[in-house]
Design a protein around this motif. Structure first.
Motif: not given
Ligand code: ZN
Length: 236
Positions: A85-94
């Motif tokens: 949603m925002g400027d966050t780290d999200v792993a590829l798997a997630d």
């Protein structure tokens, strides 16, 4: 006699196909809507490619994703979800996990391209190809299971190609590509997704002209509208 055997075999195969391969798309959302998961690639510490000192790929992908969502807000048949949603780290798997959890019917990953030459310009579309696919892990054993798996995969591949072609037709007038277009690629994000999926590279950060266009709000809006219209067409 041989013809009768053949007819029996053909009807069996047709029945098998009918049972094994579900209809084109299926509404799995509790509200009965098709779920479209948009992945604004990168985010947080992972900025992606940079366009200017203060603008990166992660900003563009989120801006365009938000505009696509806005375009589809009034849809009675489509629900849009994001992988971040925002400027966050999200792993590829997630990101893939988010699509699976949402029971997504379609997955779109947004990126900004970078090329070795300044001449590389325009959008690019990738869909998961046969290359590098291995569906054998953890799947039921036996030849028939493999056949069903291949059929389902082919169906998803066909649907991904169909969606990529719709997008191509809609994007051509708003952000013409320079001899690039639609490609089959074993992209990591598209693996393990058993749904139609594409990666859209909006344009090239390495092209001075593209760099300007990608940051232009009216171009972003036109790209988002083209994608949203393409999504509507895909589920028609
Ligand atoms: Zn990227």
């Amino acid at each position: 006699m041989k013809i009768r055997v053949l007819t029996t075999v053909v009807s069996f195969v047709l029945f098998f196909l009918w049972v094994a391969v579900p209809p084109n798309v299926s509404a799995k959302d509790p509200t009965g809507k098709y779920v479209v998961v948009i992945d604004p690639a990168h985010g947080g510490k992972d900025a992606g490619v940079s366009l200017t000192r203060s603008v990166s790929e992660k900003d563009i992908t989120l801006a365009v994703a938000t505009l696509i969502k806005r375009n589809l807000e009034d849809s009675k048949t489509l629900a849009v979800k994001f992988t971040r949603m925002g400027d966050t780290d999200v792993a590829l798997a997630d990101r893939v996990g988010a699509a699976i959890k949402a029971n997504a019917d379609l997955f779109i990953s947004l990126h900004v391209n970078a090329g070795f030459e300044k001449e590389s310009a325009g959008y690019e579309l990738y869909f998961p190809g046969f290359k590098g696919q291995d569906g054998s892990k953890g799947a039921p054993k036996g030849e028939s299971a493999a056949i069903v798996r291949d059929m389902v995969r082919t169906k998803h591949l066909n649907e991904s190609v169909r969606f990529a072609q719709i997008l191509e037709r809609r994007l051509d007038p708003v952000f013409p590509r320079m001899d690039r277009g639609v490609r089959d690629a074993p992209l990591l994000i598209l693996q393990n997704l058993n749904i139609p999926a594409v990666v859209l590279e909006i344009g090239f950060s390495t092209s001075p002209n593209d760099r300007k266009k990608i940051q232009d709000e009216s171009i972003q809006a036109a790209v988002a509208k083209a994608v949203a219209d393409g999504v509507r067409e895909f589920f028609q």
